[in-house]
Design a protein around this motif. Sequence first.
Motif, PDB file in Angstrom:
ATOM      1  N   LYS A  21      36.285  42.779  33.297  1.00 12.84           N
ATOM      2  CA  LYS A  21      35.830  43.760  34.274  1.00 12.84           C
ATOM      3  C   LYS A  21      35.232  44.980  33.561  1.00 12.84           C
ATOM      4  CE  LYS A  21      37.203  41.518  37.965  1.00 12.84           C
ATOM      5  NZ  LYS A  21      36.237  41.010  38.966  1.00 12.84           N
ATOM      6  N   HIS A  24      37.698  47.849  32.367  1.00 15.11           N
ATOM      7  CA  HIS A  24      38.522  47.417  31.237  1.00 15.11           C
ATOM      8  C   HIS A  24      37.696  47.394  29.950  1.00 15.11           C
ATOM      9  CE1 HIS A  24      40.861  44.679  28.660  1.00 15.11           C
ATOM     10  NE2 HIS A  24      41.918  45.046  29.372  1.00 15.11           N
ATOM     11  N   GLN A  59      45.649  48.230  30.848  1.00 18.49           N
ATOM     12  CA  GLN A  59      45.966  47.638  32.140  1.00 18.49           C
ATOM     13  C   GLN A  59      45.387  48.520  33.241  1.00 18.49           C
ATOM     14  OE1 GLN A  59      47.148  44.777  32.584  1.00 18.49           O
ATOM     15  NE2 GLN A  59      47.743  44.678  34.730  1.00 18.49           N
ATOM     16  N   THR A  60      44.485  47.964  34.031  1.00 18.25           N
ATOM     17  CA  THR A  60      43.816  48.753  35.063  1.00 18.25           C
ATOM     18  C   THR A  60      44.361  48.495  36.455  1.00 18.25           C
ATOM     19  OG1 THR A  60      42.086  47.078  35.346  1.00 18.25           O
ATOM     20  CG2 THR A  60      41.682  48.816  33.713  1.00 18.25           C
ATOM     21  N   ALA A  61      45.336  47.573  36.580  1.00 17.95           N
ATOM     22  CA  ALA A  61      45.847  47.233  37.901  1.00 17.95           C
ATOM     23  C   ALA A  61      47.355  47.026  37.843  1.00 17.95           C
ATOM     24  CB  ALA A  61      45.130  45.995  38.433  1.00 17.95           C
ATOM     25  N   ASN A  62      47.853  46.068  38.610  1.00 15.73           N
ATOM     26  CA  ASN A  62      49.269  45.845  38.823  1.00 15.73           C
ATOM     27  C   ASN A  62      50.033  45.557  37.530  1.00 15.73           C
ATOM     28  OD1 ASN A  62      51.768  44.481  39.630  1.00 15.73           O
ATOM     29  ND2 ASN A  62      50.893  44.546  41.680  1.00 15.73           N
ATOM     30  N   TYR A  83      46.789  53.134  30.607  1.00 20.19           N
ATOM     31  CA  TYR A  83      46.608  52.986  32.057  1.00 20.19           C
ATOM     32  C   TYR A  83      45.718  54.103  32.601  1.00 20.19           C
ATOM     33  CZ  TYR A  83      47.859  52.500  37.003  1.00 20.19           C
ATOM     34  OH  TYR A  83      47.816  52.326  38.375  1.00 20.19           O
ATOM     35  N   GLU A 119      53.421  52.141  39.658  1.00 19.79           N
ATOM     36  CA  GLU A 119      53.456  50.890  38.896  1.00 19.79           C
ATOM     37  C   GLU A 119      54.651  50.808  37.940  1.00 19.79           C
ATOM     38  OE1 GLU A 119      51.638  48.274  39.336  1.00 19.79           O
ATOM     39  OE2 GLU A 119      50.466  49.236  40.913  1.00 19.79           O
ATOM     40  N   GLU A 143      33.722  53.408  42.084  1.00 18.02           N
ATOM     41  CA  GLU A 143      34.241  52.166  42.660  1.00 18.02           C
ATOM     42  C   GLU A 143      33.133  51.562  43.524  1.00 18.02           C
ATOM     43  OE1 GLU A 143      37.291  51.284  46.130  1.00 18.02           O
ATOM     44  OE2 GLU A 143      38.345  51.877  44.295  1.00 18.02           O
ATOM     45  N   THR A 160      36.324  45.797  47.058  1.00 17.63           N
ATOM     46  CA  THR A 160      35.928  46.340  45.754  1.00 17.63           C
ATOM     47  C   THR A 160      35.251  45.270  44.903  1.00 17.63           C
ATOM     48  OG1 THR A 160      37.737  47.941  45.795  1.00 17.63           O
ATOM     49  CG2 THR A 160      36.735  47.467  43.659  1.00 17.63           C
ATOM     50  N   GLU A 162      33.669  46.198  41.749  1.00 19.41           N
ATOM     51  CA  GLU A 162      34.027  46.552  40.379  1.00 19.41           C
ATOM     52  C   GLU A 162      34.281  48.043  40.290  1.00 19.41           C
ATOM     53  OE1 GLU A 162      30.507  45.226  38.323  1.00 19.41           O
ATOM     54  OE2 GLU A 162      29.632  47.247  38.320  1.00 19.41           O
ATOM     55  N   ARG A 163      34.926  48.442  39.185  1.00 18.16           N
ATOM     56  CA  ARG A 163      35.163  49.847  38.887  1.00 18.16           C
ATOM     57  C   ARG A 163      34.440  50.180  37.588  1.00 18.16           C
ATOM     58  NH1 ARG A 163      41.456  50.200  38.605  1.00 18.16           N
ATOM     59  NH2 ARG A 163      41.077  52.443  38.364  1.00 18.16           N
TER      60      ARG A 163
END
Length: 236
Positions: A21, A24, A59-62, A83, A119, A143, A160, A162-163
Amino acid sequence: MAPTPPKLNPSGPGIGLLNEKPLHASLKQWYGQPGDCFEVPVDGFVIDIVRGDRLLEIQTANFSAMKSKLTKLVQSHPVRVIYPIAQEKWLVKLSTDGDKANTRRKSPKKGRVEDVFWEMVRISHLIPNPNFSLEVLLIQEEEVRRFEAKRRWRRNGWCTEERRLLAVVARHLLQTPADWLAFLPQGVDAFTTKDIADAMGIRRELAQKIAYALRTAKLIELIGKRGRGNLYRVAV
């Protein structure tokens, strides 16, 4: 004037961006230093960046997705999680009509360091481990959203795509018990989650996440009740 995306070199030395992504990939380039190794197999896992003996994971998410990975790696390696939290965000909606331009507006939401606890409750057992550290990057991001008619149940059909990283505004390293305890009210012997919320200027729900994470890490302990709220103190 709103920031515009930086010009990045997606084919930088040693950085494999296939199926990666944009956010990232951009953070990996931004965070990388001369001498770093990228996408290195370690103990059955692929590590984003290896710097000396330290493993760096972006880590960009969960956080749940990396819980078992981190739990195993910290047993024998210093591991740092990087993060990003969007302090400022611009929302870009891709045009659904080829004759119209995309729209771009600034989101009213402003992220802050404390948001990492949404998180951290998933991996709070790692906090006391001396091999674990976490670095929060406050960023400006875009976003990008696209319209999918079949997903009207969420955001009226917008999802979404992409970021994108615009800029890194600040960085905060959480490594020692003192770093984590700094999120608590100062100068008091005991406190509730309401006290945490009032002291930090955050929602009560987030203050409860902070208390849960620090209690799981055995940095604070439950000592009773104050009214209907749990009463905590820093663990001796």
